[in-house]
Scaffold this active site. Structure first.
Site, PDB file in Angstrom:
ATOM      1  N   CYS A   1      36.896  41.607 -83.738  1.00 47.62           N
ATOM      2  CA  CYS A   1      36.411  41.000 -84.981  1.00 47.62           C
ATOM      3  C   CYS A   1      35.557  41.990 -85.779  1.00 47.62           C
ATOM      4  CB  CYS A   1      35.603  39.743 -84.675  1.00 47.62           C
ATOM      5  SG  CYS A   1      36.526  38.454 -83.819  1.00 47.62           S
TER       6      CYS A   1
ATOM      7  N   ARG B   1      42.125  33.451 -84.786  1.00 54.66           N
ATOM      8  CA  ARG B   1      42.193  34.532 -85.770  1.00 54.66           C
ATOM      9  C   ARG B   1      43.216  34.128 -86.838  1.00 54.66           C
ATOM     10  NH1 ARG B   1      39.785  38.939 -84.398  1.00 54.66           N
ATOM     11  NH2 ARG B   1      40.147  38.745 -82.145  1.00 54.66           N
TER      12      ARG B   1
END
Length: 204
Positions: A44, A119
Site C-alpha cells: 500500500c 485493493r
C-alpha cells in the site's frame, strides 16, 4: 447493496485527511476512488507514493484521487507523516477514514473475513456514474499506468464517443460505434472500411 458498472455512484459524507468530504463535491470531475487493505503496509505504501507522483498528471485531465481504508483518521495522519519523513513524498489527496465501514460495504470493498478493505479501484465520471471497477489481490500492487490508460480511454469515449480497441494507448485511433442500418453499413465499406462493423477514427 451491490455497485454495478453504469449505475450512479453511491454518495457519501465522510471524514478524511483533508477534512470533511462529500462525493457530490466532485460532480463535474472524474474521480478515482481506491481502497487499500491497511495503513503502514508495504504494498500500500508503494501504491500511495506512486499515486502521489502522478497526482499532477491526474489533475491536468480533470481527475481527483480519493483513498480509503477502515483505519482511523489518526492512523492515516501518522502514515502520511511517515511517508513524508522517510521517503520525501507528500500525499496530496484525501484519504477517507471509513471506521464504520459504511463506504467500504456500499462499494463492495470489504473483506469481511479479515475486517479490512480490499485493493479496489473505481472510476466515476463527471455525472457520478461508475465507469470502471477493478479488484486486486492483497499481495499485488496496482498498475498506475493501466489505471491512467483506462481513464484516458473512458475520457476519449466521453468526448468523442469512440471505443478503445485492444491494447489502446492515448493518441491511438478509436473505434466508431457499429452502424445501426444496412445503408450505414454499406456506406462504411464504400468509404474505405475493411469491414462494416469495425471502423477506426483518428484521435488527435
Amino acid at each position: 447493496m451491490a455497485v454495478y458498472l453504469g449505475q450512479k455512484a453511491p454518495g457519501f459524507l465522510v471524514n478524511t485527511t483533508k477534512g470533511p468530504l462529500s462525493l457530490e463535491d466532485y460532480k463535474g470531475n472524474w474521480v478515482i476512488l481506491f481502497s487499500h487493505p491497511a495503513d503502514f503496509t508495504p504494498v500500500c505504501t508503494t501504491e500511495f507514493m506512486a499515486f502521489a507522483r502522478r497526482y499532477d498528471e491526474f489533475k491536468k485531465i480533470n481527475t481527483e484521487l480519493i483513498g480509503l481504508s477502515v483505519d482511523s483518521i489518526y492512523s492515516h495522519i501518522e502514515w502520511m507523516k511517515n511517508i513524508k519523513e522517510k521517503f520525501g513524498i507528500e500525499i496530496p489527496f484525501p484519504v477517507i477514514a471509513d471506521i464504520n465501514k459504511d463506504v467500504a460495504r456500499e462499494y463492495n470493498m470489504m473483506d469481511e473475513k479479515t475486517g479490512s478493505t480490499v485493493r479496489g479501484v473505481f472510476i466515476i465520471d463527471p455525472n457520478m456514474i461508475v465507469r470502471l471497477m477493478i479488484y486486486y489481490p492483497a499481495e499485488t500492487g496496482r498498475n498506475i499506468d493501466e489505471i491512467m490508460r483506462t481513464l484516458k480511454a473512458l475520457q476519449m469515449n466521453w468526448d468523442r464517443k469512440l471505443a478503445a480497441p485492444v491494447n489502446w494507448q492515448p493518441g491511438n485511433d478509436g473505434i466508431v460505434s457499429a452502424p445501426g442500418t444496412l445503408d450505414e453499413a454499406i456506406n462504411r465499406e464504400k468509404n474505405g472500411s475493411k469491414t462494416w462493423y469495425l471502423t477506426y477514427e483518428a484521435v488527435r
